[in-house]
Design a protein around this motif. Structure first.
Motif, PDB file in Angstrom:
ATOM      1  N   THR A  92      55.381  33.610  66.543  1.00  0.00           N
ATOM      2  CA  THR A  92      56.825  33.772  66.654  1.00  0.00           C
ATOM      3  C   THR A  92      57.473  33.271  65.382  1.00  0.00           C
ATOM      4  O   THR A  92      57.038  32.280  64.799  1.00  0.00           O
ATOM      5  CB  THR A  92      57.379  32.980  67.851  1.00  0.00           C
ATOM      6  OG1 THR A  92      57.022  31.607  67.701  1.00  0.00           O
ATOM      7  CG2 THR A  92      56.786  33.509  69.164  1.00  0.00           C
ATOM      8  N   ALA A  93      58.463  33.923  64.992  1.00  0.00           N
ATOM      9  CA  ALA A  93      59.164  33.538  63.768  1.00  0.00           C
ATOM     10  C   ALA A  93      59.876  32.211  63.990  1.00  0.00           C
ATOM     11  O   ALA A  93      60.446  31.971  65.054  1.00  0.00           O
ATOM     12  CB  ALA A  93      60.177  34.613  63.399  1.00  0.00           C
ATOM     13  N   PRO A  94      59.756  31.286  63.049  1.00  0.00           N
ATOM     14  CA  PRO A  94      60.440  29.999  63.211  1.00  0.00           C
ATOM     15  C   PRO A  94      61.948  30.192  63.247  1.00  0.00           C
ATOM     16  O   PRO A  94      62.487  31.123  62.643  1.00  0.00           O
ATOM     17  CB  PRO A  94      60.007  29.217  61.955  1.00  0.00           C
ATOM     18  CG  PRO A  94      59.637  30.260  60.959  1.00  0.00           C
ATOM     19  CD  PRO A  94      59.076  31.409  61.750  1.00  0.00           C
ATOM     20  N   PRO A  95      62.603  29.333  64.012  1.00  0.00           N
ATOM     21  CA  PRO A  95      64.057  29.477  64.073  1.00  0.00           C
ATOM     22  C   PRO A  95      64.676  29.256  62.703  1.00  0.00           C
ATOM     23  O   PRO A  95      64.167  28.484  61.896  1.00  0.00           O
ATOM     24  CB  PRO A  95      64.481  28.373  65.055  1.00  0.00           C
ATOM     25  CG  PRO A  95      63.365  27.377  65.002  1.00  0.00           C
ATOM     26  CD  PRO A  95      62.121  28.171  64.762  1.00  0.00           C
TER      27      PRO A  95
END
Length: 235
Positions: A92-95
């Motif tokens: 998942t892409a980091p926030p």
């Protein structure tokens, strides 16, 4: 019958008759005992084996239970639960990282938002004269900020080449004032200070004297903010 006749002596014939009679009696007695045993259901006792046969270990035929184990003794493998498939890790892409908050317009001036410098009227002065120095406080932030510029918080000090304190503007003539100030972005405020040319220390109890000629440094301070050193020479 009672007087046997033959070529042999009479005693021989009597012994033969006694032997035959004993055999007949034994056969008759054994038959009667066997008939009695069968009638009563008693199994005749087998004579004990000879000492040689008794010494040998008996080789018994193994029973069926010894050859074939019972079903209870046979362990069947427990029903196995199928392995659960491990969860597949998904990237998942980091926030998004929020940008660091910068100075806010009108906030209190922190030390890193200010620059404090000392500018001498001349780079050198004669021993015993009274040169003038200017303390300059500059807002180097991109926004306006507020800071107390009270006279008791401002100071100019003179240090010798070894960094030893020689004089301070607040040692013998401390000043008091209340000067809260809002400094615009890039604004500089100047405060001139005249030195009497003598040494001093914070209690002003040590005899004051003219420092010798040589290389010195000037350094300004505003409360907890200390500026860099500016060269100054006494001749």
């Amino acid at each position: 019958m009672l007087h046997p006749v033959g070529e042999l002596p009479a005693g021989v014939y009597w012994r033969r008759r006694a032997l035959v009679l004993g055999i007949a009696l034994s056969v008759a007695g054994g038959g009667g005992w066997l008939a009695a045993s069968v009638g009563s259901g008693t199994t005749p006792v087998t004579p004990a084996a000879s000492s040689d046969s008794a010494a040998e270990p008996s080789l018994d035929t193994p029973s069926l239970e010894q050859v074939v184990p019972s079903l209870a003794a046979v362990q069947t493998p427990a029903e196995q639960t199928p392995l659960e498939s491990a969860p597949v890790a998904t990237e998942t892409a980091p926030p998004p990282v929020a940008p660091a908050a910068g100075p806010v317009e009108g906030q209190a001036c922190t030390d890193d938002m200010l620059a404090v410098d000392v500018v001498p009227a001349a780079p050198q002065a004669a021993v015993g004269t009274k040169p003038t120095f200017t303390l300059v406080v500059t807002n180097i932030a991109g926004v306006s900020c507020t800071r107390s510029l009270d006279a008791g918080l401002r100071e100019v000090v003179l240090l010798d080449a070894a960094g030893t304190r020689v004089w301070g503007s607040n040692d013998c003539f401390p000043e008091r004032s209340s000067e809260p100030r809002t400094l615009a972005a890039g604004e500089a405020v100047s405060f001139p200070v005249q030195w009497g040319g003598l040494t001093s220390e914070p209690t002003c109890t040590v005899t004051r004297a003219n420092p010798p000629a040589g290389a010195y440094q000037l350094q300004g301070r505003l409360d907890t903010k200390v500026g860099g050193a500016t060269p100054f020479t006494l001749v």
